[in-house]
Design an enzyme around this catalytic site. Structure first.
Site, mmCIF file in Angstrom:
data_model
loop_
_atom_site.group_PDB
_atom_site.id
_atom_site.type_symbol
_atom_site.label_atom_id
_atom_site.label_comp_id
_atom_site.label_asym_id
_atom_site.label_seq_id
_atom_site.Cartn_x
_atom_site.Cartn_y
_atom_site.Cartn_z
ATOM 1 N N GLU A 38 -4.485 -5.579 14.750
ATOM 2 C CA GLU A 38 -4.105 -4.271 15.293
ATOM 3 C C GLU A 38 -5.380 -3.460 15.534
ATOM 4 O O GLU A 38 -6.191 -3.299 14.624
ATOM 5 C CB GLU A 38 -3.207 -3.537 14.289
ATOM 6 C CG GLU A 38 -1.881 -4.245 14.057
ATOM 7 C CD GLU A 38 -1.232 -3.867 12.728
ATOM 8 O OE1 GLU A 38 -1.656 -2.884 12.098
ATOM 9 O OE2 GLU A 38 -0.298 -4.576 12.317
ATOM 10 N N LEU B 50 2.073 -4.224 16.240
ATOM 11 C CA LEU B 50 1.981 -3.796 14.842
ATOM 12 C C LEU B 50 2.960 -4.589 13.988
ATOM 13 O O LEU B 50 4.044 -4.121 13.663
ATOM 14 C CB LEU B 50 2.308 -2.295 14.722
ATOM 15 C CG LEU B 50 1.096 -1.368 14.720
ATOM 16 C CD1 LEU B 50 0.692 -1.057 16.133
ATOM 17 C CD2 LEU B 50 1.422 -0.112 13.962
ATOM 18 N N ALA B 51 2.574 -5.794 13.649
ATOM 19 C CA ALA B 51 3.482 -6.672 12.928
ATOM 20 C C ALA B 51 2.645 -7.714 12.179
ATOM 21 O O ALA B 51 2.198 -8.684 12.771
ATOM 22 C CB ALA B 51 4.442 -7.347 13.902
ATOM 23 N N GLU B 52 2.439 -7.465 10.893
ATOM 24 C CA GLU B 52 1.504 -8.306 10.139
ATOM 25 C C GLU B 52 2.000 -9.738 10.004
ATOM 26 O O GLU B 52 1.219 -10.689 10.075
ATOM 27 C CB GLU B 52 1.232 -7.697 8.764
ATOM 28 C CG GLU B 52 0.265 -6.517 8.784
ATOM 29 C CD GLU B 52 0.904 -5.220 9.255
ATOM 30 O OE1 GLU B 52 2.136 -5.182 9.435
ATOM 31 O OE2 GLU B 52 0.164 -4.233 9.454
ATOM 32 N N GLN C 215 -5.205 -4.582 8.651
ATOM 33 C CA GLN C 215 -5.973 -3.337 8.751
ATOM 34 C C GLN C 215 -6.392 -2.767 7.397
ATOM 35 O O GLN C 215 -7.506 -2.290 7.239
ATOM 36 C CB GLN C 215 -5.164 -2.313 9.545
ATOM 37 C CG GLN C 215 -6.003 -1.280 10.220
ATOM 38 C CD GLN C 215 -5.247 -0.648 11.372
ATOM 39 O OE1 GLN C 215 -4.219 -0.007 11.176
ATOM 40 N NE2 GLN C 215 -5.723 -0.847 12.575
ATOM 41 N N PHE C 216 -5.463 -2.840 6.430
ATOM 42 C CA PHE C 216 -5.770 -2.376 5.076
ATOM 43 C C PHE C 216 -5.063 -3.282 4.072
ATOM 44 O O PHE C 216 -3.990 -3.831 4.368
ATOM 45 C CB PHE C 216 -5.290 -0.930 4.858
ATOM 46 C CG PHE C 216 -6.175 0.105 5.494
ATOM 47 C CD1 PHE C 216 -7.298 0.582 4.829
ATOM 48 C CD2 PHE C 216 -5.894 0.596 6.756
ATOM 49 C CE1 PHE C 216 -8.117 1.537 5.419
ATOM 50 C CE2 PHE C 216 -6.710 1.550 7.356
ATOM 51 C CZ PHE C 216 -7.823 2.017 6.683
ATOM 52 N N ASP C 217 -5.661 -3.349 2.890
ATOM 53 C CA ASP C 217 -5.146 -4.173 1.795
ATOM 54 C C ASP C 217 -3.635 -4.075 1.576
ATOM 55 O O ASP C 217 -2.935 -5.074 1.509
ATOM 56 C CB ASP C 217 -5.878 -3.792 0.504
ATOM 57 C CG ASP C 217 -6.185 -2.300 0.440
ATOM 58 O OD1 ASP C 217 -5.251 -1.496 0.444
ATOM 59 O OD2 ASP C 217 -7.390 -1.948 0.418
ATOM 60 N N PRO D 268 3.675 -7.446 4.289
ATOM 61 C CA PRO D 268 4.585 -8.001 5.303
ATOM 62 C C PRO D 268 4.159 -9.398 5.760
ATOM 63 O O PRO D 268 4.986 -10.185 6.214
ATOM 64 C CB PRO D 268 4.497 -6.987 6.447
ATOM 65 C CG PRO D 268 4.099 -5.710 5.795
ATOM 66 C CD PRO D 268 3.179 -6.119 4.669
ATOM 67 N N HIS E 111 -3.985 2.092 0.926
ATOM 68 C CA HIS E 111 -5.258 1.900 1.621
ATOM 69 C C HIS E 111 -6.401 1.605 0.650
ATOM 70 O O HIS E 111 -7.564 1.684 1.036
ATOM 71 C CB HIS E 111 -5.622 3.142 2.444
ATOM 72 C CG HIS E 111 -4.781 3.362 3.661
ATOM 73 N ND1 HIS E 111 -3.448 3.647 3.596
ATOM 74 C CD2 HIS E 111 -5.102 3.326 4.985
ATOM 75 C CE1 HIS E 111 -2.977 3.795 4.822
ATOM 76 N NE2 HIS E 111 -3.949 3.600 5.685
#
Lengths: 325, 408
Positions: A30, A59-61, A83-85, A90, A130
């Site tokens: 993303e 936007l879909a991990e 993007q973040f820990d 997901p 985050h």
């Protein structure tokens, strides 16, 4: 060629080199394209390699990791960014049930050269989800390799090695160290990806850490030196596999071990290190292996993170407790 | 979506599922065509008709015309039809043998495909060798079409491995147990196909239950956004273990596609000819760079979900009886007989062949050796891992300690 650069820039340069060297390498995630990532780690890559190599994803991990698996099956080597820990969960299903097991399930016929980049850890005053350190959750899963550089040079070389690995590698980036600069020699012969390194020699006690806590341990060792204590600092670099031989060698010398990480202590990587080093070094140890880390509580709001995160005093307190045995 | 439109769709669905008649393709898509189709659907709703169940063979085996899909099976010969029938008979026989082997304790579990032969053979025979298949754990008929030795499918269920074949050997990926995960793998693979500039297509199988999974929704999103050459083949067998399709969705599944911007079509999944035609259409779209398609094969799982399941607890016998009347094998046999495409000799020969297959499968399973103990540590990593090496050595020493004791 040696050049001083920030850790984030070192990863960027490393990705650039990998994209240049191998047309099968892809960067996905993303905001990794035009924006260059929320931390600008992928800055400029899409501009130079195009949007079919540096791919902005929905936007879909789970989708990011799941499609990376499919691309790997087709012969590509995706480097995906979470993007973040706290956003990795997901995708946790795809990582754990699919990515980790595909090689074994296919009896070795299928390789999974996928790198999952995760900026992790606290100390930047961020909001919920985050600032977490979920490395132990991944290290518990066979089939995954888990690494975390602590400095720009390692960040550069470990990324090269992670991309070249035919195994899935979870690459935890210490986001609070993104802006720390260090010398990066892009012509060097790097240390093996999963080998720990002594970053400060000492004789009285070993501090073992990885990622963002290595710098803290170096600061603690410097402070302890002023009090006449000689601490050895070990940068583990890799959480799975973990270089127990190097830890053992250091502990046989210093006879004391304190493990430091940001993740909660309970069932954390420090627990595994303590257990194995106790088995290996029982007759060498002068004190139980101690751990310094986060509490068994959700990562707190930013105004409280200084109390949650290991700091100089907590590390030195553990050092004192160990030396008191 | 407004409340009104939801209600309208729901009522159409219940009216339609009772009717079950053949009709036209109701493909939701964008642009001007979408408008036309929406109008057509509204008109259909007003009449209370089912919005499209593509059918080329009635349950009585009668060939019915379909203006849109006939062309995809126009070249089909009597020999081809006999081939499709043979595939279905042998797949059913294999499946029955596996079920029996489970009952005899030779397999730990079996997921039967009984009733879904037409959906699988029709779609499987639409594929080209260079296409790639991502199955669930019930695609025994598709595996058959891909040339995977059926005995390989049984290793996982016998407990001797977690896969059993080389996915790249037949472009047939390993069975996936976690519901819906493979739809993303298929999408990623298809993205790779497009990057390579190849004209292969990818097909992802999943069930009506999987349609509730986030991964399936994400695969729709990714495939649409990247225009990936993938066909989503949903076998709606009406039940996800004990939960009916109504517990998964309030709209007919094929209509999901329109929200993602690609066409969806519902085909009679018990009609091998219609399934073949519709899958060919969808694959051609993929090859032509027109992106993904959702095919909903409307079918029925005649047996249990797996051998551990007990469908008598949640469904009535009369439901199965109603679907037995639409049996995919019976339907094609009636057609072959009525058209004089097959004689008694053909059916007798096939019967003998299926017995031979059953015997081969039975013997192969019983002869399947347990894996070596050290297989636990094999292929965990491609590049090795110090901990695995260490634990393998510990295990070896432990095993050797027994050997030493026995030696004494």
């Amino acid at each position: 060629m040696a050049e001083k650069m920030a850790l984030a820039k070192a990863i960027n340069e490393s990705l650039r080199r990998a994209l240049e060297a191998d047309p099968k390498v892809l960067v996905m995630g993303e905001d990794v394209g035009k924006l260059g990532g929320v931390f600008r780690v992928t800055d400029g890559l899409q501009k130079d390699f195009g949007d079919s190599r540096v791919i902005d994803t929905p936007l879909a991990e789970s989708g990011i990791v799941g499609t990376a698996i499919g691309l790997a099956l087709r012969g590509y080597r995706p480097v995906v960014e979470i993007q973040f820990d706290g956003f990795v969960f997901p995708a946790y299903d795809q990582i754990v049930t699919q990515l980790a097991k595909m090689h074994a399930r296919s009896l070795g016929k299928v390789k999974m050269p996928v790198v999952v980049r995760i900026p992790y850890g606290g100390g930047i005053g961020a909001v919920e989800h985050h600032s977490e350190s979920p490395e132990a959750l991944f290290a518990h899963v066979a089939g995954l390799k888990i690494v975390s550089p602590s400095n720009a040079s390692d960040a550069y070389w470990m990324m090269q090695q992670a991309i070249q690995s035919d195994d899935p590698v979870i690459y935890f980036e210490p986001k609070r160290r993104y802006w720390d600069k260090a010398e990066v020699d892009t012509e060097a012969i790097p240390a093996p990806l999963h080998r720990a390194q002594v970053v400060r020699e000492g004789t009285d006690l070993t501090l073992a850490a990885y990622g963002p806590m290595v710098k803290l341990c170096q600061e603690a060792a410097a402070a302890a030196a002023e009090e006449g204590k000689s601490l050895e600092v070990l940068d583990l670099r890799s959480v799975s596999p973990l270089d127990f031989d190097s830890v053992q060698a250091s502990v046989e010398k210093t006879r004391r071990l304190v493990v430091v990480h940001e993740a909660p202590v309970f069932f954390g990587s420090g627990a595994e290190i303590a257990a194995r080093i106790t088995e290996r070094c029982f007759y060498h140890l002068e004190a139980p292996v101690l751990r310094v880390g986060g509490y068994h509580a959700p990562y707190p709001p930013a105004r409280l993170e200084e109390s949650y995160l290991p700091d100089l005093d907590r590390v030195l307190d553990a050092v004192d407790r160990s030396l008191a045995y | 979506m407004t409340v009104e439109s939801t209600a309208a769709r729901t009522s159409r669905r219940s009216a339609g599922s009772k009717a079950g008649t053949s009709g036209t393709k109701a493909a939701g898509t964008t642009g001007t065509k979408g408008t036309t189709r929406t109008t057509a659907r509204k008109a259909a709703a007003a009449k209370g008709a089912e919005p499209g169940l593509v059918q080329l063979l009635t349950p009585e085996g009668k060939r019915v015309k379909n203006a849109e899909y006939d062309k995809y099976v126009s070249g089909i010969t009597a020999d081809d039809l006999r081939g499709l029938y043979r595939d279905m008979v042998l797949t059913r026989r294999f499946d029955a043998e596996a079920t029996a082997l489970q009952r005899q304790g030779e397999l730990g579990l079996w997921a039967s495909l009984l009733g879904q032969e037409a959906a699988q053979i029709g779609s499987g025979r639409a594929l080209r060798d260079d296409d790639y298949v991502f199955p669930t754990y019930r695609e025994h008929g598709v595996a058959w079409c891909r040339g995977v030795d059926p005995t390989n499918l049984l290793g996982m269920f016998r407990g001797v491995n977690n896969g059993g074949w080389d996915p790249n050997g037949n472009n047939f990926h390993l069975y996936t147990i976690v519901i819906g995960s493979q739809t993303l793998h298929a999408t990623g693979y298809a993205m790779g196909v497009a990057k390579d500039g190849a004209d292969s297509a990818v097909i992802a199988y999943f069930g009506d239950g999987a349609s509730s999974q986030g991964d399936v929704a994400e695969s729709f999103t990714f495939s649409a956004v990247y225009n990936a050459p993938v066909v989503f083949f949903c076998q709606n067998n009406q039940w996800a273990i004990s939960e009916p399709t109504e517990k998964q969705t309030r709209v007919p599944l094929y209509q999901r596609a329109q929200g993602y911007g690609f066409p969806g079509v519902r085909v009679d999944g018990n009609d091998v000819l219609a399934t073949l035609a519709v899958t060919r259409w969808a694959l051609e779209r993929a090859r032509a760079g027109e992106g993904p398609t959702l095919v909903e094969a409307y079918t029925y799982r005649m047996g249990a979900h797996t051998t551990s399941d007990d469908p008598t607890r949640y469904r009535h016998d009369d439901e199965r009886a109603a679907w037995e009347a639409k049996d995919p094998l019976l339907r094609l046999r009636r057609h072959l007989e009525a058209a004089h495409h097959a004689d008694e000799g053909f059916f007798a020969e096939l019967e003998a062949e299926s017995e031979t297959l059953g015997k081969r499968v039975r013997e192969a399973v019983r002869a399947m050796p347990d894996p070596d103990h050290f297989a636990i540590f094999e292929n965990v990593y491609a590049d090795g891992h110090a901990l695995v090496d260490e634990e393998r050595a510990q295990f070896a020493a432990y095993q050797a300690s027994f050997a030493d004791a026995e030696g004494v």
